[in-house]
Enzyme design. Structure first.
Site, short mmCIF file in Angstrom:
data_model
loop_
_atom_site.label_atom_id
_atom_site.label_comp_id
_atom_site.label_asym_id
_atom_site.label_seq_id
_atom_site.Cartn_x
_atom_site.Cartn_y
_atom_site.Cartn_z
N LEU A 1 0.85 -1.19 0.00
CA LEU A 1 0.00 0.00 0.00
C LEU A 1 0.88 1.23 0.00
O LEU A 1 1.82 1.34 0.79
CB LEU A 1 -0.93 -0.01 1.21
CG LEU A 1 -2.20 -0.86 1.05
CD1 LEU A 1 -1.86 -2.33 0.87
CD2 LEU A 1 -3.12 -0.70 2.26
N GLY B 1 -1.64 6.06 6.46
CA GLY B 1 -2.33 6.51 7.65
C GLY B 1 -2.69 5.38 8.60
O GLY B 1 -2.64 4.20 8.26
N THR C 1 1.40 10.82 0.24
CA THR C 1 2.42 11.77 0.65
C THR C 1 3.80 11.45 0.08
O THR C 1 4.62 12.34 -0.11
CB THR C 1 2.52 11.82 2.19
OG1 THR C 1 2.60 10.48 2.69
CG2 THR C 1 1.32 12.53 2.79
N ASN C 2 4.05 10.17 -0.19
CA ASN C 2 5.34 9.76 -0.76
C ASN C 2 5.10 8.77 -1.92
O ASN C 2 5.53 7.62 -1.86
CB ASN C 2 6.21 9.09 0.31
CG ASN C 2 6.74 10.08 1.33
OD1 ASN C 2 7.40 11.05 0.99
ND2 ASN C 2 6.42 9.84 2.59
N CYS D 1 6.46 11.94 7.85
CA CYS D 1 6.01 11.73 9.23
C CYS D 1 7.17 11.92 10.21
O CYS D 1 6.98 11.88 11.42
CB CYS D 1 5.42 10.34 9.40
SG CYS D 1 6.54 9.01 8.90
N GLU E 1 0.73 15.61 15.64
CA GLU E 1 1.27 15.59 14.28
C GLU E 1 0.55 16.62 13.43
O GLU E 1 -0.67 16.74 13.49
CB GLU E 1 1.13 14.20 13.66
CG GLU E 1 1.80 14.11 12.29
CD GLU E 1 1.77 12.72 11.69
OE1 GLU E 1 2.75 12.35 11.01
OE2 GLU E 1 0.77 12.01 11.89
#
Length: 463
Positions: free
Chosen positions: A112, A197, A116-117, A248, A337
């Protein structure tokens, strides 16, 4: 779940298993050739530039420079870590204990990929899989499904060119990207490699398939009076602003010794930091969190976008925000965060207080992930490492550029960071190809090593 999702995934798995059966016969030399070829065809400037552009355009997250840099560093670094490492057949012999270890594939990996990256993650995961003679199916976030397909097509063409089955790397096609398909893929694969996530990682661990997941980030860095503040501020700035904080691992909070606090703030301002006023802090908080949830309008966005969203006038040349805070927990969202170019500043008096703050902040968000320290006091560095529930402690380094491996540290290059049981993960390491092989132990008899009770229990027997 629709029957179409189940049938679609079943077809992908069947294709992958056929390809993997062929890879099972590959030599170490062949595996290493394929990994090297994949890496080279991604880091070629014309390909890397296109991938970085697509990732930013499609996701609307981060910036071109950050994504290009990730491709250039993480792909090369991942390949460097693999070179000369045995992953086929006999990988270790212990003549004294008469143990032989043999590496074997795990099979089909379900990977998965986070939005974000989306640029380097699918490449590294594919290289890790191929290194272990596995097949891999890449399920992207809906926000970056076209970028994923483009990258996978480059890798498939490379496999074909070098005489390997293209289906060793398979994308979930854009029209089929969905939670149903990802969920079914995790059920049918042999191993899940989940980066993203918390909800997705929880789904991976709940799939019934062995899984490596990651935990939530909320990295905290401690700054004491023994370091050069100008140099430290520059490191934090480079990490905080990299790819507009998609990582992160970026410094969400800085815990600073109170005697140097004002000088630290000045050093950060000289590096482009903007210290918000109490009134601006309130505006920023309202813009960043809606009903307790981080707003997508500010995640991995340029500082100007965040300022506009919050109704703050950002002076020219300022590239990140600093927010002063004293509290930690749900009532103080800046302690959590932020996935944005915003860092929270805390003060401490004695070093024990700094450790307590790191633990409190990471207990709120980011259990087990990471922390950092800018200090030249080895006793303090060790004290932080011994007394925090974090899987990695970066010393005098830009946190997000160091956690997942850098040319200037010894951490394994990856984009998948295990957070241990603290973060709900099975591993506390940087996840690499070594986690994508099965190992058979072959044991032959040796002379008895059984000790006497006296040797084993010693003085305890007489107490």
């Amino acid at each position: 779940m629709s029957i179409n999702a189940k049938e679609y995934v079943s077809n992908l798995i069947e294709r992958a298993r056929k390809a993997q059966a062929i890879a099972d016969t590959f030599t170490q030399e062949k595996v290493d050739e394929l990994c090297t070829a994949i890496a080279w065809n991604i880091v070629k400037p014309e390909n890397a530039e296109k991938i970085a552009e697509m990732a930013v355009e499609e996701s609307g997250l981060g910036n071109y420079e950050g994504k290009y840099a990730k491709l250039m560093t993480k792909i090369r670094g991942g390949l460097r870590d693999m070179k000369g490492q045995k992953s086929v057949g006999v990988i270790e012999r212990d003549d004294e204990k008469k143990i032989i270890k043999i590496a074997k594939p795990v099979g089909v990996v379900a990977a998965l990929v986070p939005c974000t990256n989306p640029e380097a993650t699918p490449v590294l995961k594919s290289m890790f899989a191929i290194k272990g003679r596995n097949a891999i199916i890449l399920a992207p976030h809906p926000r970056t499904k076209k970028t994923n397909t483009y990258i996978v097509n480059i890798m498939r063409e490379t496999l074909k060119k070098f005489g390997a089955p293209e289906d060793l790397i398979i994308p979930v096609e854009p029209e089929y990207v969905s939670m149903d398909v990802s969920g079914e893929l995790m059920k049918q694969a042999d191993l899940v490699l989940a980066t993203g996530g918390g909800g997705m990682v929880k789904a991976a661990y709940s799939s019934g398939t062995p899984a490596y997941g990651v935990g939530q980030g909320n990295a905290v860095t401690v700054v004491d009076e023994t370091v050069d503040l100008k140099e430290t501020a520059n490191k934090i700035m480079r990490s905080k602003t990299f790819d507009f904080a998609t990582s992160c691992s970026t410094e969400n909070s800085c815990v600073v010794q109170e005697d140097i606090y004002d000088d630290f703030v000045k050093a950060m301002e000289a590096e482009g930091g903007y210290l918000v006023s109490p009134e601006e802090k309130e505006k920023l908080q309202k813009a960043m969190w809606h009903d307790g949830h981080l707003s997508s309008a500010i995640v991995a966005q340029a500082p100007e976008v965040i300022a506009k969203e919050a109704g703050i006038e950002l002076p020219e040349g300022k590239t990140f925000f600093m927010v002063e805070e004293t509290g930690i927990g749900p009532d103080y969202p800046f302690s959590g965060e932020k996935l944005s170019v915003v860092t929270t500043l805390f003060k401490y008096k004695e070093f024990e207080e700094a450790i307590e703050k790191v633990n409190a902040i990471t207990s709120y968000h980011g259990r087990g992930h990471s922390c950092g320290i800018h200090s030249n006091n080895e006793d303090r560095i060790l004290a932080l490492a011994l007394n925090t529930k974090t899987s990695r402690v970066m010393v005098r380094q830009p946190q997000c550029l160091a956690n997942s491996g850098a040319w200037t540290n010894g951490m394994p290059m990856t984009l998948t960071l295990g957070c241990g049981t603290w973060g709900g993960n099975i591993a506390s390491e940087n996840i690499t190809w070594k986690h994508l092989i099965n190992v058979t132990w072959v044991s032959a008899p040796i002379e008895s090593t059984q000790p006497t009770d006296e040797e084993l229990f010693g003085d305890i027997m007489n107490k």
